[in-house]
Design a protein around this motif. Structure first.
Motif, PDB file in Angstrom:
ATOM      1  N   ARG B 117     -13.851  -2.574   1.839  1.00 53.85           N
ATOM      2  CA  ARG B 117     -13.076  -3.605   2.557  1.00 53.85           C
ATOM      3  C   ARG B 117     -12.628  -3.192   3.962  1.00 53.85           C
ATOM      4  O   ARG B 117     -11.806  -3.892   4.568  1.00 53.85           O
ATOM      5  CB  ARG B 117     -11.844  -4.065   1.752  1.00 53.85           C
ATOM      6  CG  ARG B 117     -12.182  -4.489   0.336  1.00 53.85           C
ATOM      7  CD  ARG B 117     -10.989  -5.095  -0.378  1.00 53.85           C
ATOM      8  NE  ARG B 117     -11.360  -5.462  -1.750  1.00 53.85           N
ATOM      9  CZ  ARG B 117     -10.566  -6.108  -2.590  1.00 53.85           C
ATOM     10  NH1 ARG B 117      -9.356  -6.461  -2.201  1.00 53.85           N
ATOM     11  NH2 ARG B 117     -10.958  -6.402  -3.802  1.00 53.85           N
ATOM     12  N   ARG B 118     -13.158  -2.073   4.494  1.00 52.07           N
ATOM     13  CA  ARG B 118     -12.758  -1.689   5.855  1.00 52.07           C
ATOM     14  C   ARG B 118     -13.020  -2.827   6.842  1.00 52.07           C
ATOM     15  O   ARG B 118     -12.256  -3.041   7.777  1.00 52.07           O
ATOM     16  CB  ARG B 118     -13.504  -0.437   6.314  1.00 52.07           C
ATOM     17  CG  ARG B 118     -13.183  -0.083   7.764  1.00 52.07           C
ATOM     18  CD  ARG B 118     -13.958   1.106   8.281  1.00 52.07           C
ATOM     19  NE  ARG B 118     -13.531   2.331   7.645  1.00 52.07           N
ATOM     20  CZ  ARG B 118     -14.323   3.105   6.899  1.00 52.07           C
ATOM     21  NH1 ARG B 118     -15.599   2.798   6.746  1.00 52.07           N
ATOM     22  NH2 ARG B 118     -13.858   4.196   6.360  1.00 52.07           N
ATOM     23  N   MET B 121     -10.201  -5.155   7.892  1.00 53.43           N
ATOM     24  CA  MET B 121      -9.003  -4.686   8.593  1.00 53.43           C
ATOM     25  C   MET B 121      -8.728  -5.561   9.817  1.00 53.43           C
ATOM     26  O   MET B 121      -9.656  -5.969  10.515  1.00 53.43           O
ATOM     27  CB  MET B 121      -9.204  -3.243   9.079  1.00 53.43           C
ATOM     28  CG  MET B 121      -9.169  -2.211   7.989  1.00 53.43           C
ATOM     29  SD  MET B 121      -7.479  -1.850   7.457  1.00 53.43           S
ATOM     30  CE  MET B 121      -7.755  -1.669   5.694  1.00 53.43           C
ATOM     31  N   ASN B 274      -5.699  -3.008  -7.452  1.00 55.75           N
ATOM     32  CA  ASN B 274      -6.406  -4.029  -6.702  1.00 55.75           C
ATOM     33  C   ASN B 274      -7.049  -5.041  -7.639  1.00 55.75           C
ATOM     34  O   ASN B 274      -7.143  -4.798  -8.854  1.00 55.75           O
ATOM     35  CB  ASN B 274      -7.501  -3.353  -5.862  1.00 55.75           C
ATOM     36  CG  ASN B 274      -7.719  -4.030  -4.529  1.00 55.75           C
ATOM     37  OD1 ASN B 274      -7.353  -5.191  -4.348  1.00 55.75           O
ATOM     38  ND2 ASN B 274      -8.318  -3.312  -3.601  1.00 55.75           N
ATOM     39  N   LEU B 365      -1.263  -6.659   4.952  1.00 57.54           N
ATOM     40  CA  LEU B 365      -2.133  -5.503   5.114  1.00 57.54           C
ATOM     41  C   LEU B 365      -1.344  -4.276   5.571  1.00 57.54           C
ATOM     42  O   LEU B 365      -0.515  -4.368   6.471  1.00 57.54           O
ATOM     43  CB  LEU B 365      -3.207  -5.826   6.163  1.00 57.54           C
ATOM     44  CG  LEU B 365      -4.149  -4.681   6.546  1.00 57.54           C
ATOM     45  CD1 LEU B 365      -5.084  -4.346   5.396  1.00 57.54           C
ATOM     46  CD2 LEU B 365      -4.957  -5.046   7.783  1.00 57.54           C
ATOM     47  N   TRP B 367      -2.062  -1.556   7.564  1.00 55.32           N
ATOM     48  CA  TRP B 367      -3.112  -1.117   8.474  1.00 55.32           C
ATOM     49  C   TRP B 367      -3.042   0.400   8.651  1.00 55.32           C
ATOM     50  O   TRP B 367      -1.969   0.986   8.706  1.00 55.32           O
ATOM     51  CB  TRP B 367      -2.937  -1.810   9.833  1.00 55.32           C
ATOM     52  CG  TRP B 367      -4.082  -1.563  10.765  1.00 55.32           C
ATOM     53  CD1 TRP B 367      -5.209  -2.312  10.895  1.00 55.32           C
ATOM     54  CD2 TRP B 367      -4.214  -0.476  11.691  1.00 55.32           C
ATOM     55  NE1 TRP B 367      -6.042  -1.750  11.835  1.00 55.32           N
ATOM     56  CE2 TRP B 367      -5.465  -0.624  12.337  1.00 55.32           C
ATOM     57  CE3 TRP B 367      -3.409   0.622  12.032  1.00 55.32           C
ATOM     58  CZ2 TRP B 367      -5.926   0.267  13.313  1.00 55.32           C
ATOM     59  CZ3 TRP B 367      -3.871   1.517  12.990  1.00 55.32           C
ATOM     60  CH2 TRP B 367      -5.118   1.336  13.621  1.00 55.32           C
ATOM     61  N   GLY B 371      -8.963   2.680   8.056  1.00 46.08           N
ATOM     62  CA  GLY B 371      -9.320   1.455   7.332  1.00 46.08           C
ATOM     63  C   GLY B 371      -9.471   1.631   5.833  1.00 46.08           C
ATOM     64  O   GLY B 371     -10.393   1.100   5.232  1.00 46.08           O
ATOM     65  N   HIS B 373      -7.829   1.598   1.700  1.00 41.48           N
ATOM     66  CA  HIS B 373      -6.842   1.008   0.783  1.00 41.48           C
ATOM     67  C   HIS B 373      -6.475  -0.448   1.057  1.00 41.48           C
ATOM     68  O   HIS B 373      -5.308  -0.826   0.955  1.00 41.48           O
ATOM     69  CB  HIS B 373      -5.549   1.831   0.814  1.00 41.48           C
ATOM     70  CG  HIS B 373      -5.593   3.098   0.009  1.00 41.48           C
ATOM     71  ND1 HIS B 373      -6.577   3.377  -0.910  1.00 41.48           N
ATOM     72  CD2 HIS B 373      -4.741   4.174  -0.006  1.00 41.48           C
ATOM     73  CE1 HIS B 373      -6.324   4.561  -1.457  1.00 41.48           C
ATOM     74  NE2 HIS B 373      -5.239   5.074  -0.933  1.00 41.48           N
ATOM     75  N   HIS B 374      -7.450  -1.274   1.416  1.00 41.13           N
ATOM     76  CA  HIS B 374      -7.160  -2.696   1.594  1.00 41.13           C
ATOM     77  C   HIS B 374      -6.990  -3.317   0.207  1.00 41.13           C
ATOM     78  O   HIS B 374      -7.963  -3.435  -0.543  1.00 41.13           O
ATOM     79  CB  HIS B 374      -8.313  -3.358   2.345  1.00 41.13           C
ATOM     80  CG  HIS B 374      -8.132  -4.816   2.636  1.00 41.13           C
ATOM     81  ND1 HIS B 374      -8.005  -5.756   1.630  1.00 41.13           N
ATOM     82  CD2 HIS B 374      -8.036  -5.504   3.795  1.00 41.13           C
ATOM     83  CE1 HIS B 374      -7.850  -6.956   2.182  1.00 41.13           C
ATOM     84  NE2 HIS B 374      -7.862  -6.830   3.491  1.00 41.13           N
ATOM     85  N   ASN B 375      -5.763  -3.675  -0.139  1.00 37.46           N
ATOM     86  CA  ASN B 375      -5.558  -4.343  -1.436  1.00 37.46           C
ATOM     87  C   ASN B 375      -4.680  -5.580  -1.274  1.00 37.46           C
ATOM     88  O   ASN B 375      -3.830  -5.887  -2.116  1.00 37.46           O
ATOM     89  CB  ASN B 375      -5.008  -3.376  -2.487  1.00 37.46           C
ATOM     90  CG  ASN B 375      -3.572  -2.952  -2.222  1.00 37.46           C
ATOM     91  OD1 ASN B 375      -3.075  -3.096  -1.099  1.00 37.46           O
ATOM     92  ND2 ASN B 375      -2.908  -2.431  -3.238  1.00 37.46           N
ATOM     93  N   VAL B 376      -4.924  -6.280  -0.179  1.00 41.15           N
ATOM     94  CA  VAL B 376      -4.169  -7.499   0.103  1.00 41.15           C
ATOM     95  C   VAL B 376      -4.578  -8.593  -0.899  1.00 41.15           C
ATOM     96  O   VAL B 376      -5.757  -8.763  -1.196  1.00 41.15           O
ATOM     97  CB  VAL B 376      -4.461  -7.981   1.544  1.00 41.15           C
ATOM     98  CG1 VAL B 376      -3.723  -9.276   1.850  1.00 41.15           C
ATOM     99  CG2 VAL B 376      -4.092  -6.894   2.544  1.00 41.15           C
TER     100      VAL B 376
END
Lengths: 94, 385
Positions: B117-118, B121, B274, B365, B367, B371, B373-376
């Protein structure tokens, strides 16, 4: 010239990566220089993939990372022209 | 030849424009067509349609390399060398030795790239612009790293275990070498796997043997493993000391890698809690009165998913989804929630996973420059007509 570069690459890489011949960078001043400087270790789609969002400073940081950290064999004096091409065609002006 | 949005699961709304123009479906030898991010080093993402299955097929499993010198390893001549200054008796093992002289174990575990998921970002950060598919769930078979280390004998001053694979640089790029703390290397769940979903590992996923570190991001899951060094000093290579770093204190972390921490940052370790919504798809249209199934996957670092909550009104109210079969705490878990669309109009659907230690997904996010650990919490808009 192109042929020669690809032959060189074949000699270096252990496995052949088909497909990357299809990558076309945008035409403009600096294109040849970028193609010659940036395709030794990885395909040129790394450039397209990282667009369009970097400004000149960020492209400069990326090129410097290639040279300083990854030891890209790029002549210091060519860096500004490379950064200029990348910013013009794969970057944002701000 | 743009990639069909149905394979991207909504990532097409957020990826940089260059990725959308450049990425194509392309098959590596022995693989199904995957979403090609870069040809060389080979970086290929799994289309989200494969995530309908609990085990991601080997031929569709994502591929991630940093460096492009990737030899074909011959399993007959392959050897694993165990050494380092904190080992009693250096060892060399063949694949036969592994299979015959150590207990065979199996574990289901999610393998997720740190940079999954980078590409989502905001603002974008340079790197491989992954959408949702730099992950896969598999059943891994192999031997415990702990059993091998115990056979070699560990000295009291052992601090880290350094892992290196057969792949390497083209010129003088720093070799991709990683270390894990000794206590993690001795965790009974960490294995050297030679089978994935009952088959030998595909070349592109680490044949003949790769490290499996359940619960931790895939950066530590070294492919084509050839050397393991038990060391008494922190390993200082580029891919430890500089890359794969998170700002200190921004993310919840239980398992910390303290010998590698600095005053400002820390190596990434555990996968954050996630979820991924696979149905419905954004902009999908339904008829009034239709029963709509909201479903997807949820996962974490191995504490276990406690619940997944679904909202069909943009986050105003939440209902618990039904969880699918539990394949073990390191596996992802399927979930499902159904409702009848009894009024016309727009519905904003969201899903949020929580694990057994109370960690949950974020709405905003977090940030960070690399980039990770995107777990929105995802938002999917559907229309009922």
């Amino acid at each position: 010239m192109r042929k020669l570069i690809w032959l060189g690459l074949m000699a270096i890489s252990v496995v052949c990566f088909s497909g990357e011949e299809s990558i076309r960078l945008k035409d403009g001043p600096g294109k040849e220089l970028v193609m010659n400087s940036c395709a030794t270790c990885h395909s040129l789609d790394y450039i397209q993939m990282n667009s369009v969002f970097m400004n000149k400073k960020q492209w400069e940081a990326t090129v410097n990372k290639m040279v300083k950290t990854f030891k890209a064999p790029v002549d210091e004096k060519d860096i500004p022209a490379i950064v200029e091409y990348l910013t013009n065609f794969y970057g944002v002006r701000q | 030849s743009a990639v069909d949005p149905r394979l991207l699961g909504g990532a097409e709304k957020e990826l940089p424009s260059g990725v959308l123009e450049e990425q194509v479906l392309e098959a590596l030898p022995g693989k199904k067509p995957l979403i090609k991010k870069t040809y060389r080093a080979p970086n290929y993402e799994t289309p989200v349609t494969y995530f309908e299955e609990i085990f991601t097929p080997n031929e569709a499993f994502f591929v991630r390399y940093h460096l492009s010198n990737i030899p074909m390893v011959d399993e007959k001549t392959w050897r694993l060398r165990i050494g380092g200054d904190a080992v009693e008796r250096p060892l060399e093992l063949s694949l036969d030795d592994l299979k015959k002289n150590f207990e065979q174990v199996e574990i289901v575990a999610l393998c997720q790239c740190s940079g999954n998921r980078r590409g989502l970002m905001k603002p974008h950060v340079p790197g491989v612009q992954w959408g949702y598919g730099a992950m896969g769930n598999a059943k891994w078979k192999g031997v415990r790293l702990k059993d091998i280390l115990n056979k070699a004998g560990i000295k009291a001053n052992a601090l880290e275990v350094v892992l290196n694979g057969a792949d390497g640089p083209v010129l003088n790029e720093p070799d991709f070498v990683k270390s894990i703390p000794i206590w993690k290397a001795l965790d009974e769940n960490v294995i050297l796997a030679y089978e994935m979903n009952d088959q030998p590992l595909p070349h592109w996923n680490g044949f003949p043997v790769r490290v499996v570190v359940p619960g931790w991001t895939a950066t530590y899951w070294i492919k084509h493993i050839v050397s393991i060094d038990v060391v008494s000093q922190p390993y200082k290579g580029f891919w430890m000391a500089t890359a794969y770093r998170l700002p200190l204190g921004k993310f919840p972390m239980v398992e910390r890698f303290t010998s590698q921490e600095t005053a400002v940052n820390t190596p990434i370790t555990e996968i954050v809690v996630n979820s991924l919504m696979l149905h419905p798809r954004d902009k999908q249209i339904f008829r009034r009165g239709q029963v709509i199934e909201v479903k997807g996957l949820a996962w974490d670092a191995g504490y276990g998913i406690k619940m997944v909550e679904v909202s069909i009104d943009g986050g105003k109210t939440w209902r618990e989804a039904e969880l699918g079969k539990d394949y073990g705490r390191f596996s992802w878990r399927q979930w499902k929630y159904t409702f009848k669309a009894d009024k016309k109009g727009k519905y904003v659907i969201m899903a949020k996973a929580t694990n057994r230690i109370g960690q949950t997904q974020t709405f905003e996010l977090i940030w960070n420059p690399a980039g990770y650990h995107h777990n929105v919490v995802q938002r999917v808009e559907i229309n009922v007509v």
